[in-house]
Motif scaffolding. Structure first.
Motif, PDB file in Angstrom:
ATOM      1  N   ILE A 202       0.837  -1.202   0.000  1.00 61.00           N
ATOM      2  CA  ILE A 202       0.000   0.000   0.000  1.00 61.00           C
ATOM      3  C   ILE A 202       0.874   1.255   0.000  1.00 61.00           C
ATOM      4  N   LEU A 203       1.912   1.262   0.838  1.00 62.04           N
ATOM      5  CA  LEU A 203       2.813   2.420   0.901  1.00 62.04           C
ATOM      6  C   LEU A 203       3.516   2.643  -0.431  1.00 62.04           C
ATOM      7  N   ILE A 204       4.040   1.572  -1.014  1.00 64.85           N
ATOM      8  CA  ILE A 204       4.769   1.701  -2.276  1.00 64.85           C
ATOM      9  C   ILE A 204       3.861   2.185  -3.399  1.00 64.85           C
ATOM     10  N   VAL A 205       2.666   1.609  -3.492  1.00 63.05           N
ATOM     11  CA  VAL A 205       1.731   2.005  -4.551  1.00 63.05           C
ATOM     12  C   VAL A 205       1.312   3.460  -4.395  1.00 63.05           C
ATOM     13  N   LEU A 206       0.969   3.866  -3.183  1.00 63.36           N
ATOM     14  CA  LEU A 206       0.536   5.244  -2.948  1.00 63.36           C
ATOM     15  C   LEU A 206       1.652   6.242  -3.248  1.00 63.36           C
ATOM     16  N   LEU A 207       2.862   5.944  -2.777  1.00 65.03           N
ATOM     17  CA  LEU A 207       3.983   6.856  -3.003  1.00 65.03           C
ATOM     18  C   LEU A 207       4.342   6.949  -4.477  1.00 65.03           C
ATOM     19  N   TYR A 208       4.379   5.804  -5.162  1.00 63.68           N
ATOM     20  CA  TYR A 208       4.739   5.825  -6.568  1.00 63.68           C
ATOM     21  C   TYR A 208       3.643   6.425  -7.441  1.00 63.68           C
ATOM     22  N   MET A 209       2.392   6.292  -7.020  1.00 65.21           N
ATOM     23  CA  MET A 209       1.313   6.965  -7.759  1.00 65.21           C
ATOM     24  C   MET A 209       1.487   8.469  -7.688  1.00 65.21           C
ATOM     25  N   ARG A 210       1.842   8.949  -6.492  1.00 66.39           N
ATOM     26  CA  ARG A 210       2.069  10.384  -6.320  1.00 66.39           C
ATOM     27  C   ARG A 210       3.289  10.840  -7.129  1.00 66.39           C
ATOM     28  N   VAL A 211       4.340  10.030  -7.099  1.00 67.90           N
ATOM     29  CA  VAL A 211       5.544  10.345  -7.867  1.00 67.90           C
ATOM     30  C   VAL A 211       5.230  10.387  -9.354  1.00 67.90           C
ATOM     31  N   PHE A 212       4.448   9.430  -9.816  1.00 64.67           N
ATOM     32  CA  PHE A 212       4.090   9.369 -11.228  1.00 64.67           C
ATOM     33  C   PHE A 212       3.305  10.617 -11.652  1.00 64.67           C
ATOM     34  N   VAL A 213       2.331  11.005 -10.839  1.00 58.99           N
ATOM     35  CA  VAL A 213       1.520  12.187 -11.154  1.00 58.99           C
ATOM     36  C   VAL A 213       2.389  13.432 -11.231  1.00 58.99           C
ATOM     37  N   VAL A 214       3.290  13.600 -10.260  1.00 57.56           N
ATOM     38  CA  VAL A 214       4.160  14.776 -10.243  1.00 57.56           C
ATOM     39  C   VAL A 214       5.130  14.747 -11.419  1.00 57.56           C
ATOM     40  N   ALA A 215       5.677  13.582 -11.734  1.00 58.23           N
ATOM     41  CA  ALA A 215       6.624  13.469 -12.837  1.00 58.23           C
ATOM     42  C   ALA A 215       5.966  13.822 -14.166  1.00 58.23           C
ATOM     43  N   VAL A 216       4.760  13.327 -14.387  1.00 61.30           N
ATOM     44  CA  VAL A 216       4.031  13.633 -15.618  1.00 61.30           C
ATOM     45  C   VAL A 216       3.686  15.107 -15.676  1.00 61.30           C
ATOM     46  N   SER A 217       3.277  15.664 -14.529  1.00 63.82           N
ATOM     47  CA  SER A 217       2.948  17.083 -14.468  1.00 63.82           C
ATOM     48  C   SER A 217       4.161  17.945 -14.805  1.00 63.82           C
ATOM     49  N   GLN A 218       5.320  17.594 -14.249  1.00 62.08           N
ATOM     50  CA  GLN A 218       6.543  18.344 -14.539  1.00 62.08           C
ATOM     51  C   GLN A 218       6.923  18.239 -16.010  1.00 62.08           C
ATOM     52  N   ALA A 219       6.732  17.063 -16.586  1.00 59.98           N
ATOM     53  CA  ALA A 219       7.048  16.887 -18.005  1.00 59.98           C
ATOM     54  C   ALA A 219       6.140  17.747 -18.876  1.00 59.98           C
ATOM     55  N   ARG A 220       4.878  17.869 -18.488  1.00 63.32           N
ATOM     56  CA  ARG A 220       3.940  18.690 -19.267  1.00 63.32           C
ATOM     57  C   ARG A 220       4.274  20.173 -19.141  1.00 63.32           C
ATOM     58  N   VAL A 221       4.677  20.577 -17.933  1.00 62.07           N
ATOM     59  CA  VAL A 221       5.077  21.972 -17.739  1.00 62.07           C
ATOM     60  C   VAL A 221       6.302  22.278 -18.591  1.00 62.07           C
ATOM     61  N   MET A 222       7.247  21.364 -18.615  1.00 65.49           N
ATOM     62  CA  MET A 222       8.445  21.546 -19.426  1.00 65.49           C
ATOM     63  C   MET A 222       8.086  21.641 -20.900  1.00 65.49           C
ATOM     64  N   ARG A 223       7.145  20.807 -21.330  1.00 55.99           N
ATOM     65  CA  ARG A 223       6.739  20.829 -22.730  1.00 55.99           C
ATOM     66  C   ARG A 223       6.067  22.147 -23.090  1.00 55.99           C
ATOM     67  N   SER A 224       5.255  22.669 -22.170  1.00 54.71           N
ATOM     68  CA  SER A 224       4.601  23.951 -22.404  1.00 54.71           C
ATOM     69  C   SER A 224       5.622  25.077 -22.487  1.00 54.71           C
ATOM     70  N   HIS A 225       6.632  25.006 -21.620  1.00 54.65           N
ATOM     71  CA  HIS A 225       7.679  26.026 -21.633  1.00 54.65           C
ATOM     72  C   HIS A 225       8.465  25.977 -22.928  1.00 54.65           C
ATOM     73  N   ILE A 226       8.741  24.760 -23.395  1.00 52.12           N
ATOM     74  CA  ILE A 226       9.471  24.589 -24.645  1.00 52.12           C
ATOM     75  C   ILE A 226       8.668  25.157 -25.813  1.00 52.12           C
ATOM     76  N   ALA A 227       7.352  24.922 -25.774  1.00 54.51           N
ATOM     77  CA  ALA A 227       6.497  25.451 -26.840  1.00 54.51           C
ATOM     78  C   ALA A 227       6.500  26.976 -26.828  1.00 54.51           C
ATOM     79  N   ALA A 228       6.540  27.548 -25.628  1.00 58.05           N
ATOM     80  CA  ALA A 228       6.509  29.005 -25.507  1.00 58.05           C
ATOM     81  C   ALA A 228       7.745  29.655 -26.098  1.00 58.05           C
ATOM     82  N   VAL A 229       8.872  28.977 -26.012  1.00 54.57           N
ATOM     83  CA  VAL A 229      10.104  29.552 -26.547  1.00 54.57           C
ATOM     84  C   VAL A 229      10.383  29.038 -27.967  1.00 54.57           C
ATOM     85  N   ARG A 230       9.338  28.425 -28.566  1.00 54.57           N
ATOM     86  CA  ARG A 230       9.390  27.983 -29.956  1.00 54.57           C
ATOM     87  C   ARG A 230      10.486  26.940 -30.223  1.00 54.57           C
ATOM     88  N   LEU A 231      10.559  25.968 -29.338  1.00 45.58           N
ATOM     89  CA  LEU A 231      11.511  24.883 -29.562  1.00 45.58           C
ATOM     90  C   LEU A 231      10.802  23.536 -29.599  1.00 45.58           C
TER      91      LEU A 231
END
Length: 332
Positions: A202-231
């Motif tokens: 339960i601990l591993i699943v809950l922690l990794y689910m949270r990690v996964f959500v944050v990692a995907v969110s950070q990747a999307r933010v990075m992608r948006s930033h890249i789009a903003a600077v036309r790269l």
């Protein structure tokens, strides 16, 4: 008739007091020997490489790698202890009652330490990804060493409480010579299931689910930033790869852990088999193989994914590790 009796008894000279061998086809026995021996050898070899790499190279002395070192040590000994189960494959234990309980106790300790270390690794990754600014202050080498010590202390004390009756009188539950039986009462069995499997998963699943959500969110933010600077052209692919890599790695960690441990504990819960009689049925052999296989896969999913591991293996295999100041080598 006398020859048949001798081949079926674990100790033919003891006649009525000896246990009988399991009647398993020769091909099935040989196949099981080969599979378990291979898994044992692979588990020992892979985890030994991880232990040598992290222990030897100074650049690898990081908090996360200390946890990997603890995991590799416990899994290394799981691989060695598998040799005792291979001896027990025909249902006959020839090493005596004291060795039986000591083997079971050591197996409990090492397996518990392995699972506990996996929980600590998930906590480490959770802090590293979800709170990166404070990671260096919250997760230090001193903190990790304390975590690891507490984990191993718990792993020694907890099984001792579970097996205290068996430790006081080894072989008390054996019905014949050549048997290796360790029993827990129903309450202790449920407690063991909860703290050895349900709580960690339960601990591993809950922690990794949270990690996964944050990692995907950070990747999307990075992608948006890249789009903003036309790269978007070249960097958009990198962002997508980051999402896929995070999803794949975390998915492997959780799915493999569940696949390897869940069948064993499900069988234990239903009371259809126990750790000492697991090899008496071919279906139970498969369940126990999965249980042990987790210790073989751990170095693959936690170490093989790191480039430094491949470099350190080259140092070890080519014997460059024996040269002076090799521990100072920059393999990162």
């Amino acid at each position: 008739m006398e020859t048949l009796e001798e081949t079926e008894l674990c100790f033919p000279q003891l006649l009525n007091t000896s246990c009988t061998r399991s009647k398993v086809p020769q091909f099935e026995t040989l196949f099981t020997y080969i599979v378990l021996s291979s898994v044992s050898l692979l588990t020992v070899s892979l985890n030994l490489l991880v232990v040598i790499s992290i222990s030897h190279f100074k650049k690898l002395h990081t908090p996360t790698n200390l946890l990997l070192l603890s995991l590799a040590v416990s899994d290394f000994f799981v691989g060695l202890l598998m040799l005792f189960q291979i001896i027990f494959i025909d249902g006959c234990w020839f090493l005596g009652d004291l060795m039986c309980i000591l083997y079971q106790y050591l197996l409990y300790i090492i397996t518990s330490a392995s699972v506990g270390t996996m929980v600590l690794i998930s906590v480490d990754r959770y802090v590293a990804i979800c709170d990166p600014l404070h990671y260096s202050t919250k997760i230090t080498q001193k903190t990790v060493k304390i975590w690891v010590c507490l984990c191993w202390i718990y792993s020694v004390i907890y099984p001792g409480l579970n097996l205290k009756d068996n430790l006081k009188q080894p072989g008390r539950y054996n019905s014949c010579f050549g048997e290796c039986v360790v029993l827990l009462n129903y309450v202790m069995g449920i407690v063991d299931l909860i703290f050895s499997f349900i709580v960690p998963i339960i601990l591993i699943v809950l922690l990794y689910m949270r990690v996964f959500v944050v990692a995907v969110s950070q990747a999307r933010v990075m992608r948006s930033h890249i789009a903003a600077v036309r790269l978007q052209g070249s960097m958009k692919v990198t962002a997508k790869k980051s999402e896929l890599k995070a999803a794949r790695t975390l998915g492997v960690v959780v799915v493999v852990f569940i696949m390897c441990l869940c069948p064993y504990y499900c069988v234990s819960l239903t009371g259809l088999a126990s750790k000492d009689t697991m090899f008496n049925a071919s279906s139970a052999v498969f369940v126990l193989c999965l249980f042990y296989l987790n210790s073989c896969i751990n170095p693959m999913i936690y170490a093989f994914f790191y480039p430094w591991f491949r470099k350190s293996v080259k140092f070890i295999v080519t014997l460059k590790i024996l040269t002076s100041n090799s521990h100072e080598a920059n393999i990162l």
